[in-house]
Write an enzyme that holds these catalytic residues in place. Structure first.
Site, mmCIF file in Angstrom:
data_model
loop_
_atom_site.group_PDB
_atom_site.id
_atom_site.type_symbol
_atom_site.label_atom_id
_atom_site.label_comp_id
_atom_site.label_asym_id
_atom_site.label_seq_id
_atom_site.Cartn_x
_atom_site.Cartn_y
_atom_site.Cartn_z
ATOM 1 N N GLU A 76 0.831 -1.215 0.000
ATOM 2 C CA GLU A 76 0.000 0.000 0.000
ATOM 3 C C GLU A 76 0.863 1.262 0.000
ATOM 4 O O GLU A 76 0.572 2.231 -0.694
ATOM 5 C CB GLU A 76 -0.930 0.021 1.218
ATOM 6 C CG GLU A 76 -2.151 -0.862 1.082
ATOM 7 C CD GLU A 76 -3.029 -0.461 -0.100
ATOM 8 O OE1 GLU A 76 -3.282 0.731 -0.287
ATOM 9 O OE2 GLU A 76 -3.443 -1.354 -0.851
ATOM 10 N N CYS A 78 -12.171 3.237 -15.549
ATOM 11 C CA CYS A 78 -12.508 4.655 -15.364
ATOM 12 C C CYS A 78 -11.212 5.464 -15.382
ATOM 13 O O CYS A 78 -10.798 6.056 -14.382
ATOM 14 C CB CYS A 78 -13.277 4.850 -14.058
ATOM 15 S SG CYS A 78 -14.053 6.492 -13.980
ATOM 16 N N CYS A 130 -16.280 3.681 -20.687
ATOM 17 C CA CYS A 130 -17.620 3.569 -20.093
ATOM 18 C C CYS A 130 -18.394 2.366 -20.625
ATOM 19 O O CYS A 130 -19.190 1.770 -19.902
ATOM 20 C CB CYS A 130 -18.413 4.848 -20.331
ATOM 21 S SG CYS A 130 -17.627 6.291 -19.598
ATOM 22 N N CYS A 139 -24.237 5.410 -13.686
ATOM 23 C CA CYS A 139 -23.260 6.505 -13.561
ATOM 24 C C CYS A 139 -23.840 7.813 -14.098
ATOM 25 O O CYS A 139 -24.218 7.891 -15.274
ATOM 26 C CB CYS A 139 -21.986 6.133 -14.318
ATOM 27 S SG CYS A 139 -20.753 7.447 -14.297
HETATM 28 S S1 SF4 Z 1 -19.407 4.775 -16.583
HETATM 29 FE FE1 SF4 Z 1 -18.859 6.308 -15.065
HETATM 30 S S2 SF4 Z 1 -17.611 5.213 -13.583
HETATM 31 FE FE2 SF4 Z 1 -17.709 3.970 -15.434
HETATM 32 S S3 SF4 Z 1 -15.920 4.520 -16.686
HETATM 33 FE FE3 SF4 Z 1 -17.618 5.819 -17.336
HETATM 34 S S4 SF4 Z 1 -17.411 7.646 -16.114
HETATM 35 FE FE4 SF4 Z 1 -16.217 6.065 -15.099
#
Ligand code: SF4
Length: 328
Positions: A36, A183, A190, A199
């Site tokens: 970590e 992300c 996405c 999202c």
């Molecule tokens: S859907 Fe939302 S959380 Fe998923 S990659 Fe796209 S922006 Fe990021």
């Protein structure tokens, strides 16, 4: 069936997670803690390929780290940068007195362990139901909840809101993996994201969070002088807070160039709060300063140096090699 972000995340993790990372295959808090701390500011690939295993081989237990000399710990940390992390590890190991804390609450009292790191170690080693909030998770939360404002306190509230307390280990590891592989800061994927159905920021991920106003870092110029006497070179161990414990050559803001000073080259080193622009000289001028000790080239290899001093050292070696080739 009703969409559940937590369930979707766990299914995604089962299929796509980085399950073989060595710190995920143990419940021992010591290697988890080391990983970590190394992973703060450093990429998984670098930690995995160059630092994690050699460090654990050299300091295989909490006791071994506590008993080690700080110099040895810094030497093993060389190349990772941000040496405060290594100094804190060493101090914390000593403070543990043989037993690593069992709860995140107690871990936070150790130097170098903040709230998110404590939650990570506690959830990975002891399954304590606590969410993490590292840079990747922050980015996901900003986008998932469409939060523009950078507000740490508010983010913790949202971190708990999205968290799955029934699967702390898998949830936190999965969040790390989604942040690192889906992300992404630039061009998030996405279409393959487990959070896509819910999202709020997926249509304009770049808007979350709002951009930081970037201020250019100040440039600090300095003269790095490598003093030589009988084929030995002068270095001192720094006692200042910055780069504390690392060995380095004489560094001054400005000092007149002596008649025996030989220009070796220029170096640049970027630190978090400034950029160092150094001009490096090899000097045979008389030099007396009780803070400095004299080392041969082989002995210098055993010392832990900052990246800037490593660059100065590389210039020196290049110069000596050239001289040897020229027969001087
Ligand atoms: S859907 Fe939302 S959380 Fe998923 S990659 Fe796209 S922006 Fe990021």
């Amino acid at each position: 069936m009703k969409y559940s972000p937590q369930q979707s995340l766990l299914i995604w993790y089962e299929k796509n997670g980085r399950h073989t990372l060595p710190w995920r295959l143990t419940k021992d808090p010591y290697p988890i803690w080391i990983s970590e701390i190394m992973l703060q500011q450093t990429q998984v690939k670098t930690v995995l390929e160059r630092f994690y295993f050699p460090f654990l081989e050299r300091f295989p237990s909490l006791e071994a780290l506590a008993e080690a000399q700080l110099d040895d710990v810094l030497k093993m940390w060389e190349g990772l940068g941000y040496y405060t992390r290594a100094r804190n590890l060493h101090t914390a190991a000593r403070e543990c007195r043989g037993t690593f804390p069992r709860t995140a609450h107690d871990m936070i009292s150790l130097p170098g362990i903040g709230r998110s790191t404590a939650h990570a170690i506690a959830s990975f080693a002891y399954n304590e139901p606590l969410p993490i909030l590292d840079a990747n998770v922050k980015r996901i939360l900003h986008r998932f909840f469409a939060l523009s404002k950078r507000d740490e306190k508010q983010l913790w509230t949202y971190a708990y809101q999205l968290f799955d307390p029934n699967h702390p280990f898998e949830y936190n590891q999965a969040m790390m993996d989604v942040g690192a592989t889906v992300c992404l800061a630039k061009k998030p994927l996405c279409d393959v994201c487990p959070f896509k159905p819910a999202c709020l920021g997926k249509g304009s991920p770049d808007a979350y969070p709002e951009k930081k106003t970037t201020r250019s870092k100040p440039i600090r110029t300095s003269v790095i002088r490598i003093y030589r006497r009988d084929n030995r070179y002068a270095l001192m161990q720094r006692s200042s807070r910055f780069l504390h414990g690392l060995w380095g050559f004489s560094e001054t803001v400005n000092l007149p160039i002596g008649s025996t000073d030989h220009f070796l080259g220029d170096i640049t080193q970027h630190y978090s709060h400034f950029t160092l622009a150094g001009t490096v000289y090899l000097s045979d001028e008389p030099f007396e300063d009780e803070r400095f000790e004299w080392f041969s080239l082989d002995e210098i290899k055993e010392l832990s140096l900052s990246r800037a001093d490593h660059k100065a050292m590389a210039l020196l070696r290049y110069n000596l090699d050239q001289k040897r080739e020229d027969g001087c």
